[in-house]
Design a protein around this motif. Structure first.
Motif, PDB file in Angstrom:
ATOM      1  N   THR A 384       0.859  -1.186   0.000  1.00 61.64           N
ATOM      2  CA  THR A 384       0.000   0.000   0.000  1.00 61.64           C
ATOM      3  C   THR A 384       0.897   1.238   0.000  1.00 61.64           C
ATOM      4  N   ALA A 385       0.274   2.399  -0.034  1.00 58.33           N
ATOM      5  CA  ALA A 385       1.043   3.643   0.046  1.00 58.33           C
ATOM      6  C   ALA A 385       1.742   3.774   1.394  1.00 58.33           C
ATOM      7  N   THR A 386       1.312   2.981   2.377  1.00 60.58           N
ATOM      8  CA  THR A 386       1.941   3.008   3.697  1.00 60.58           C
ATOM      9  C   THR A 386       3.080   2.010   3.799  1.00 60.58           C
ATOM     10  N   THR A 387       2.878   0.779   3.297  1.00 59.34           N
ATOM     11  CA  THR A 387       3.904  -0.258   3.432  1.00 59.34           C
ATOM     12  C   THR A 387       5.005  -0.160   2.378  1.00 59.34           C
ATOM     13  N   ALA A 388       4.701   0.407   1.207  1.00 57.56           N
ATOM     14  CA  ALA A 388       5.701   0.472   0.132  1.00 57.56           C
ATOM     15  C   ALA A 388       5.593   1.790  -0.638  1.00 57.56           C
ATOM     16  N   PRO A 389       5.745   2.940   0.049  1.00 53.37           N
ATOM     17  CA  PRO A 389       5.564   4.230  -0.626  1.00 53.37           C
ATOM     18  C   PRO A 389       6.606   4.538  -1.689  1.00 53.37           C
TER      19      PRO A 389
END
Length: 454
Positions: A384-389
């Motif tokens: 996600t944009a949180t785990t793999a920005p």
């Protein structure tokens, strides 16, 4: 594989909707993945209702030709449609599908998962994905890119254990991992035939990769044919020059064979066609690491995995450690004929013991339940944009999607132009451009690279 569809569930590929049917869409990006996706859809089709299967080919370098689609044996009433990723998502928004099978590289699977999630469908399709063959490289990368699908199919008990370990190791839900098998195993069990002695070498487009190594393999094949003049030696090729499969083939064996000193002996031939039909007349299958080895072992055909270039991860032949099938050309020249270890074969989903018919029961049962559930939970990929920005936005952009899974502005503009002469002209120009691009990638670039080696 063989064109043996009588054991498959009753699935038709159609272009119009039948009421009360389970509607399945298969999106593939190469000939081998189309074979896996279409046959998987047939194997795991929910029971009790007729099933419609619509085929789509993701536009790209490896988009298969009509000849390649015909050869893989996953036949269709209507030819699969070539689409972009954005166009496929538009299809899902405008048409109601119960199941989507994503037979794609990992990055494309991830893009489609985010794209489907962004559609915000009231009733979304169940999403199925997996691997077309032996998983011998990029295990964690490929698996995490597939996370978020409702079913991530593993082709063996061995793979299912590895897949769950990766997901659990990063704190991701491993409940989607479902043990199944390769969907194209089949054919009659091997029985030696009096008077027949046929060795088949199953070629791969990128293993080995260098011109010198591929020339070596061709030379050893020809020498083997000369050493055994009563044995028919066949070089089984997957594509013709200019065609692409999952991987780029820079040095086609056809071109190398044209330069054989003294030509080829009369008992040596290049062959094409359906792999299952070739195996029908095979007495010894030889390869570096092709999935054809699993098809051969499933039928109990003597199978040799070459060690001439070592047993190394980049070659994929390390996957066969413990199989009993590892051998060199010197050993084969001397009459060697490997015998597969049954315990290893069982763990790899080869199912030569006859249990293959039940290999898809779990996946079929789970898919049937998902289709009957109605409203499925939101797709939740690990990335996600949180785990793999620093990774995900660039990956999605390659498929013309924004970081939230919605089409990029340029793609939205293209979607708006849906009719009239403008659309016809635009598609004609794009078709010509795609043809020029493929010609450059498949014909011109390899020539330039070869010239650079002179």
């Amino acid at each position: 594989m063989g064109r043996q569809t009588e054991s498959l569930p009753n699935v038709r590929v159609v272009s119009s909707r039948t009421s009360h049917a389970v509607r399945v869409a298969v999106l593939a990006d190469s000939d081998t993945r189309w074979k896996w996706g279409a046959l998987t859809a047939r194997r795991i089709a929910p029971g009790g209702r007729p099933t419609e299967l619509s085929g789509f080919l993701l536009r790209g370098r490896a988009t298969p030709t009509a000849r390649q689609l015909d050869e893989v044996g996953a036949s269709a009433d209507d030819a699969p449609r070539e689409v972009t990723g954005v166009a496929f998502l538009r299809e899902l928004r405008e048409e109601s599908y119960d199941v989507v099978v994503l037979a794609l590289v990992g990055g494309a699977v991830q893009a489609m998962l985010h794209g489907i999630a962004a559609l915000g469908l009231t009733r979304r399709p169940a999403v199925v994905t997996g691997y077309v063959g032996v998983v011998y490289e990029k295990l964690s990368d490929g698996l995490l890119l597939r996370h978020g699908a409702d079913l991530v199919l593993a082709n063996s008990r061995h793979d299912a254990q590895r897949f769950r370990a990766v997901y659990e190791g990063v704190g991701a839900d491993a409940g989607s991992v479902t043990e199944a098998a390769l969907p194209f195993l089949g054919g009659e069990r091997y029985v030696p035939e009096t008077g027949r002695d046929t060795l088949v070498f199953a070629a791969q487009p990128s293993v080995p990769v260098t011109r010198a190594d591929r020339a070596y393999l061709l030379r050893r094949l020809v020498e083997h044919a000369r050493l055994h003049p009563r044995r028919e030696v066949l070089l089984k090729l997957r594509s013709k020059p200019g065609e692409h499969t999952t991987h780029v083939e820079e040095f086609p064996y056809q071109r190398l064979a044209e330069k054989l000193p003294g030509g080829a002996p009369p008992n040596f031939r290049l062959v094409y066609g359906n792999m299952g039909e070739v195996l029908d007349r095979t007495d010894l299958l030889v390869t570096v690491s092709s999935t054809a080895a699993l098809e051969s072992l499933h039928r109990s055909i003597p199978t040799a995995i070459l060690t001439d270039f070592g047993i190394r991860e980049p070659l994929g032949n390390h996957h066969f450690i413990g199989s009993g099938c590892l051998a060199s050309w010197d050993q084969l020249d001397g009459g060697g004929r490997p015998s597969a270890d049954p315990v290893w074969a069982d763990r790899q989903g080869v199912a030569a013991d006859g249990s293959y018919a039940a290999a898809f029961d779990e996946a079929r049962a789970r898919l049937t339940k998902l289709v009957a559930t109605g409203e499925l939970p939101a797709i939740a990929p690990y990335y996600t944009a949180t785990t793999a920005p620093g990774y995900l936005p660039g990956l999605l952009a390659r498929y013309h999607l924004a970081a939230d899974g919605t089409p990029l502005p340029s793609s939205r503009t293209a979607q708006a132009e849906t009719g009239g002469l403008r659309r016809v002209v635009r598609e004609a120009v794009r078709g010509a451009a795609r043809g020029a691009y493929r010609h450059g990638v498949q014909r011109v670039a390899p020539v330039i690279r070869r010239m650079g080696e002179l």
